[in-house]
Scaffold this motif. Structure first.
Motif, PDB file in Angstrom:
ATOM      1  N   PRO A 177     109.703   6.334   2.135  1.00  0.00           N
ATOM      2  CA  PRO A 177     108.509   5.702   2.656  1.00  0.00           C
ATOM      3  C   PRO A 177     108.366   4.394   1.959  1.00  0.00           C
ATOM      4  O   PRO A 177     108.474   4.349   0.737  1.00  0.00           O
ATOM      5  N   ILE A 178     107.880   3.483   2.584  1.00  0.00           N
ATOM      6  CA  ILE A 178     107.409   2.089   1.905  1.00  0.00           C
ATOM      7  C   ILE A 178     105.840   1.944   2.020  1.00  0.00           C
ATOM      8  O   ILE A 178     105.566   1.658   3.366  1.00  0.00           O
ATOM      9  N   LEU A 179     105.192   1.868   1.057  1.00  0.00           N
ATOM     10  CA  LEU A 179     103.597   2.227   1.386  1.00  0.00           C
ATOM     11  C   LEU A 179     103.236   0.590   1.197  1.00  0.00           C
ATOM     12  O   LEU A 179     103.611   0.030  -0.170  1.00  0.00           O
ATOM     13  N   ARG A 180     102.708  -0.052   1.970  1.00  0.00           N
ATOM     14  CA  ARG A 180     102.042  -1.301   1.822  1.00  0.00           C
ATOM     15  C   ARG A 180     100.505  -1.619   2.215  1.00  0.00           C
ATOM     16  O   ARG A 180     100.090  -0.807   3.157  1.00  0.00           O
ATOM     17  N   SER A 181     100.085  -2.634   1.739  1.00  0.00           N
ATOM     18  CA  SER A 181      98.631  -2.927   2.161  1.00  0.00           C
ATOM     19  C   SER A 181      98.397  -4.332   2.275  1.00  0.00           C
ATOM     20  O   SER A 181      98.870  -5.073   1.497  1.00  0.00           O
ATOM     21  N   LYS A 182      97.838  -4.930   3.636  1.00  0.00           N
ATOM     22  CA  LYS A 182      97.714  -6.453   3.664  1.00  0.00           C
ATOM     23  C   LYS A 182      96.711  -6.909   2.831  1.00  0.00           C
ATOM     24  O   LYS A 182      96.663  -8.168   2.550  1.00  0.00           O
ATOM     25  N   THR A 183      95.659  -5.852   2.390  1.00  0.00           N
ATOM     26  CA  THR A 183      94.694  -6.592   1.546  1.00  0.00           C
ATOM     27  C   THR A 183      95.040  -6.580   0.140  1.00  0.00           C
ATOM     28  O   THR A 183      94.451  -7.145  -0.742  1.00  0.00           O
ATOM     29  N   LYS A 184      96.075  -5.904  -0.091  1.00  0.00           N
ATOM     30  CA  LYS A 184      96.834  -5.793  -1.699  1.00  0.00           C
ATOM     31  C   LYS A 184      98.125  -5.966  -1.576  1.00  0.00           C
ATOM     32  O   LYS A 184      99.141  -5.129  -1.725  1.00  0.00           O
ATOM     33  N   PRO A 185      98.716  -7.421  -1.247  1.00  0.00           N
ATOM     34  CA  PRO A 185     100.281  -7.481  -0.870  1.00  0.00           C
ATOM     35  C   PRO A 185     101.128  -7.193  -2.084  1.00  0.00           C
ATOM     36  O   PRO A 185     102.213  -7.134  -1.605  1.00  0.00           O
ATOM     37  N   ASP A 186     100.505  -7.115  -3.433  1.00  0.00           N
ATOM     38  CA  ASP A 186     101.318  -6.922  -4.487  1.00  0.00           C
ATOM     39  C   ASP A 186     101.831  -5.471  -4.474  1.00  0.00           C
ATOM     40  O   ASP A 186     102.845  -4.987  -5.301  1.00  0.00           O
ATOM     41  N   ILE A 187     101.239  -4.699  -3.703  1.00  0.00           N
ATOM     42  CA  ILE A 187     101.375  -3.043  -3.927  1.00  0.00           C
ATOM     43  C   ILE A 187     102.920  -2.812  -2.932  1.00  0.00           C
ATOM     44  O   ILE A 187     102.572  -3.167  -1.708  1.00  0.00           O
ATOM     45  N   VAL A 188     103.458  -2.296  -3.556  1.00  0.00           N
ATOM     46  CA  VAL A 188     104.891  -1.556  -2.851  1.00  0.00           C
ATOM     47  C   VAL A 188     105.144  -0.592  -3.269  1.00  0.00           C
ATOM     48  O   VAL A 188     106.044  -0.409  -4.479  1.00  0.00           O
ATOM     49  N   ASP A 189     104.582   0.549  -2.950  1.00  0.00           N
ATOM     50  CA  ASP A 189     104.861   2.219  -3.554  1.00  0.00           C
ATOM     51  C   ASP A 189     105.877   2.877  -2.503  1.00  0.00           C
ATOM     52  O   ASP A 189     106.247   2.515  -1.478  1.00  0.00           O
ATOM     53  N   THR A 190     106.217   4.138  -3.010  1.00  0.00           N
ATOM     54  CA  THR A 190     106.906   4.885  -2.398  1.00  0.00           C
ATOM     55  C   THR A 190     106.641   6.415  -2.718  1.00  0.00           C
ATOM     56  O   THR A 190     105.635   6.537  -3.600  1.00  0.00           O
ATOM     57  N   LEU A 191     106.660   7.389  -1.799  1.00  0.00           N
ATOM     58  CA  LEU A 191     106.319   8.810  -2.028  1.00  0.00           C
ATOM     59  C   LEU A 191     107.467   9.623  -2.398  1.00  0.00           C
ATOM     60  O   LEU A 191     108.697   9.674  -1.764  1.00  0.00           O
ATOM     61  N   LEU A 192     107.380  10.508  -3.273  1.00  0.00           N
ATOM     62  CA  LEU A 192     108.414  11.521  -3.817  1.00  0.00           C
ATOM     63  C   LEU A 192     107.859  12.974  -3.600  1.00  0.00           C
ATOM     64  O   LEU A 192     106.696  12.928  -3.727  1.00  0.00           O
ATOM     65  N   VAL A 193     108.743  13.975  -3.643  1.00  0.00           N
ATOM     66  CA  VAL A 193     108.024  15.371  -3.453  1.00  0.00           C
ATOM     67  C   VAL A 193     108.678  15.984  -4.398  1.00  0.00           C
ATOM     68  O   VAL A 193     110.027  16.057  -4.521  1.00  0.00           O
ATOM     69  N   GLU A 194     108.006  16.609  -5.390  1.00  0.00           N
ATOM     70  CA  GLU A 194     108.427  17.643  -6.407  1.00  0.00           C
ATOM     71  C   GLU A 194     108.375  19.035  -5.940  1.00  0.00           C
ATOM     72  O   GLU A 194     107.257  19.541  -5.422  1.00  0.00           O
ATOM     73  N   GLN A 195     109.415  19.664  -5.908  1.00  0.00           N
ATOM     74  CA  GLN A 195     109.343  21.165  -5.582  1.00  0.00           C
ATOM     75  C   GLN A 195     110.215  22.135  -6.167  1.00  0.00           C
ATOM     76  O   GLN A 195     111.337  21.611  -6.578  1.00  0.00           O
ATOM     77  N   TYR A 196     110.058  23.403  -6.289  1.00  0.00           N
ATOM     78  CA  TYR A 196     111.016  24.316  -7.009  1.00  0.00           C
ATOM     79  C   TYR A 196     111.929  24.534  -6.171  1.00  0.00           C
ATOM     80  O   TYR A 196     112.042  24.986  -4.947  1.00  0.00           O
ATOM     81  N   ARG A 197     113.484  24.278  -6.392  1.00  0.00           N
ATOM     82  CA  ARG A 197     114.699  24.708  -5.750  1.00  0.00           C
ATOM     83  C   ARG A 197     115.474  26.097  -6.387  1.00  0.00           C
ATOM     84  O   ARG A 197     115.873  25.645  -7.436  1.00  0.00           O
ATOM     85  N   PRO A 198     115.410  27.185  -5.908  1.00  0.00           N
ATOM     86  CA  PRO A 198     115.780  28.157  -6.372  1.00  0.00           C
ATOM     87  C   PRO A 198     117.401  28.039  -6.733  1.00  0.00           C
ATOM     88  O   PRO A 198     117.966  28.576  -7.766  1.00  0.00           O
ATOM     89  N   TYR A 201     105.810  24.671  -1.029  1.00  0.00           N
ATOM     90  CA  TYR A 201     104.835  24.295  -2.290  1.00  0.00           C
ATOM     91  C   TYR A 201     105.599  22.961  -2.901  1.00  0.00           C
ATOM     92  O   TYR A 201     106.561  22.821  -3.598  1.00  0.00           O
ATOM     93  N   CYS A 202     104.663  21.711  -2.353  1.00  0.00           N
ATOM     94  CA  CYS A 202     105.352  20.469  -2.770  1.00  0.00           C
ATOM     95  C   CYS A 202     103.892  19.840  -3.739  1.00  0.00           C
ATOM     96  O   CYS A 202     102.914  19.887  -3.122  1.00  0.00           O
ATOM     97  N   VAL A 203     104.618  18.962  -4.712  1.00  0.00           N
ATOM     98  CA  VAL A 203     103.626  18.198  -5.164  1.00  0.00           C
ATOM     99  C   VAL A 203     104.077  16.569  -4.969  1.00  0.00           C
ATOM    100  O   VAL A 203     105.293  16.221  -4.998  1.00  0.00           O
ATOM    101  N   VAL A 204     103.005  15.990  -4.156  1.00  0.00           N
ATOM    102  CA  VAL A 204     103.428  14.503  -3.700  1.00  0.00           C
ATOM    103  C   VAL A 204     103.227  13.729  -4.831  1.00  0.00           C
ATOM    104  O   VAL A 204     102.246  13.598  -5.759  1.00  0.00           O
ATOM    105  N   LYS A 205     104.159  12.762  -5.249  1.00  0.00           N
ATOM    106  CA  LYS A 205     103.939  11.922  -6.237  1.00  0.00           C
ATOM    107  C   LYS A 205     104.424  10.355  -5.665  1.00  0.00           C
ATOM    108  O   LYS A 205     105.260   9.953  -4.918  1.00  0.00           O
TER     109      LYS A 205
END
Length: 258
Positions: free
Chosen positions: A101-122, A209-213
């Motif tokens: 994922p590439i997260l952007r905002s036209k009103t805040k052009p300096d923001i370029v974020d991504t999303l990660l998922v943390e989860q337990y893997r047996p 069960y996921c934690v979004v970062k």
């Protein structure tokens, strides 16, 4: 006494698959010989390797263990144990999608974020840090699968029309262990979209069960992954972060010619 019956089925790729039944007597698979009765394999070097047949060993609901009987480039008959998803319908279609994922905002052009998922893997006996990912449903388009999995695992809604997702060719995951393949899909996420503001709610399946970062791409992603106090990163995620760091160094040194 129960015996196995092995039926060889020729598939469109020239492979032969084994279908087993516990009620019939055994039929020999192949009359295999060495590549050269004299033991000299030099004349057979550089033959195209091939899978001759696939033997089903056992399976659970989600995974099957199979033995691939194959011939190497010297003509030698060999065996390879392989883990296979029971949901896999065809060797020429990817099992899943991995979303960047590439997260952007036209009103805040300096923001370029991504999303990660943390989860337990047996299997790892610990938490992992990954890009959002999931299986492609039967008959589902790859871009639709990526948008669906992104929404389900993170709550964020990706763009499809304004900026169509970028889909990679099918790539392998762990070819020494399994035949799983995936498409890597880059999805733009418009932060100005009301659905992506505030704290979007994931739509997780039962037992998930996921934690979004949310992390910035502009700085320190590899440093976050290198911190052993954090969850173990998936290989693809770490290589992505390493590539970002190497690319930045090349640009700084004036060596980037892209």
């Amino acid at each position: 006494m129960l015996f196995k019956f092995f039926l060889l089925v020729k598939c469109t790729f020239g492979f032969q698959f084994i279908i087993s039944s516990p009620t019939q007597p055994t039929i020999p698979l192949f009359m295999t010989t060495s590549p050269d009765d004299t033991g000299d394999r030099a004349s057979n070097i550089d033959l195209p390797p091939r899978v001759d047949c696939v033997e089903h060993i056992s399976s659970t609901k989600w995974l099957a263990l199979k033995t691939y009987h194959w011939t190497d480039q010297e003509g030698v008959k060999r065996k390879w144990d392989v883990a296979v998803r029971t949901t896999k319908k065809s060797d020429d279609k990817a099992d899943a999608v991995v979303i960047i994922p590439i997260l952007r905002s036209k009103t805040k052009p300096d923001i370029v974020d991504t999303l990660l998922v943390e989860q337990y893997r047996p299997p790892m006996k610990q938490h992992t840090l990954e890009f959002p990912a999931g299986l492609v449903d039967e008959g589902e388009l790859v871009d639709n699968a990526a948008l669906r999995e992104l929404r389900e695992e993170t709550g964020y809604v990706g763009e499809k029309c304004a900026v169509p997702p970028e889909i990679s060719r099918a790539v392998c995951m762990s070819p020494g262990l399994c035949n799983e393949s995936v498409h890597v899909v880059i999805v733009e996420v418009d932060l100005d979209n009301p659905y992506n503001q505030g704290s979007p709610k994931p739509e997780l399946d039962d037992g998930e069960y996921c934690v979004v970062k949310r992390l910035p791409l502009s700085q320190g992603l590899k440093n976050v992954l290198d911190d052993e106090n954090n969850a173990m990163p998936l290989t693809g995620l770490y290589l992505f972060a390493l590539g970002l760091e190497m690319g930045a160094k090349l640009v700084k040194e004036g060596l980037w010619r892209g």
